[in-house]
Design a protein around this motif. Sequence first.
Motif, PDB file in Angstrom:
ATOM      1  N   SER A 153      10.820  12.265  -1.628  1.00 16.70           N
ATOM      2  CA  SER A 153      10.910  12.710  -0.245  1.00 16.70           C
ATOM      3  C   SER A 153       9.510  12.772   0.362  1.00 16.70           C
ATOM      4  N   GLU A 154       9.471  12.947   1.666  1.00 20.27           N
ATOM      5  CA  GLU A 154       8.183  12.983   2.360  1.00 20.27           C
ATOM      6  C   GLU A 154       7.330  14.162   1.913  1.00 20.27           C
ATOM      7  N   SER A 155       7.948  15.318   1.717  1.00 17.52           N
ATOM      8  CA  SER A 155       7.181  16.485   1.283  1.00 17.52           C
ATOM      9  C   SER A 155       6.628  16.298  -0.127  1.00 17.52           C
ATOM     10  N   GLU A 156       7.365  15.648  -1.001  1.00 17.21           N
ATOM     11  CA  GLU A 156       6.862  15.372  -2.350  1.00 17.21           C
ATOM     12  C   GLU A 156       5.650  14.454  -2.301  1.00 17.21           C
ATOM     13  N   LYS A 157       5.678  13.450  -1.435  1.00 14.68           N
ATOM     14  CA  LYS A 157       4.542  12.548  -1.286  1.00 14.68           C
ATOM     15  C   LYS A 157       3.308  13.296  -0.788  1.00 14.68           C
ATOM     16  N   ILE A 158       3.521  14.193   0.154  1.00 10.48           N
ATOM     17  CA  ILE A 158       2.394  14.966   0.688  1.00 10.48           C
ATOM     18  C   ILE A 158       1.750  15.782  -0.424  1.00 10.48           C
TER      19      ILE A 158
ATOM     20  N   ARG B  88       1.909  15.288  -3.673  1.00 10.00           N
ATOM     21  CA  ARG B  88       1.371  14.429  -4.728  1.00 10.00           C
ATOM     22  C   ARG B  88      -0.002  13.860  -4.369  1.00 10.00           C
ATOM     23  N   PHE B  89      -0.210  13.512  -3.109  1.00 16.64           N
ATOM     24  CA  PHE B  89      -1.443  12.833  -2.715  1.00 16.64           C
ATOM     25  C   PHE B  89      -2.443  13.722  -1.980  1.00 16.64           C
ATOM     26  N   SER B  90      -2.215  15.022  -1.941  1.00 19.61           N
ATOM     27  CA  SER B  90      -3.138  15.935  -1.267  1.00 19.61           C
ATOM     28  C   SER B  90      -4.273  16.360  -2.181  1.00 19.61           C
TER      29      SER B  90
END
Length: 81
Positions: free
Chosen positions: A1-6, A8-10
């Motif tokens: 999901s979009e929140s997981e991507k955020i 993971r890459f923050s």
Amino acid sequence: SESEKIFRFSSPKMLKLLNILRNFKQKLCGIVFVQRRITAKILYYIIKALANNCSDFEHIKTDFLVGLSANFSERENAETL
């Protein structure tokens, strides 16, 4: 999901800010100061995306404001992104 991507890459600093925002459920009004205009805009879009897609952040309303620069052409380039 979009929140997981955020998440993971923050960066570690971003994760710390997000953790503070997630855990502070009381009425909150705050300002985050950054050095670059683009950073303010990126933070705005990241936090807005989390508020729209993750229940842990739905209590957050975001906006951003940038100050004026002495170099006019630099200001135009930064704000058109």
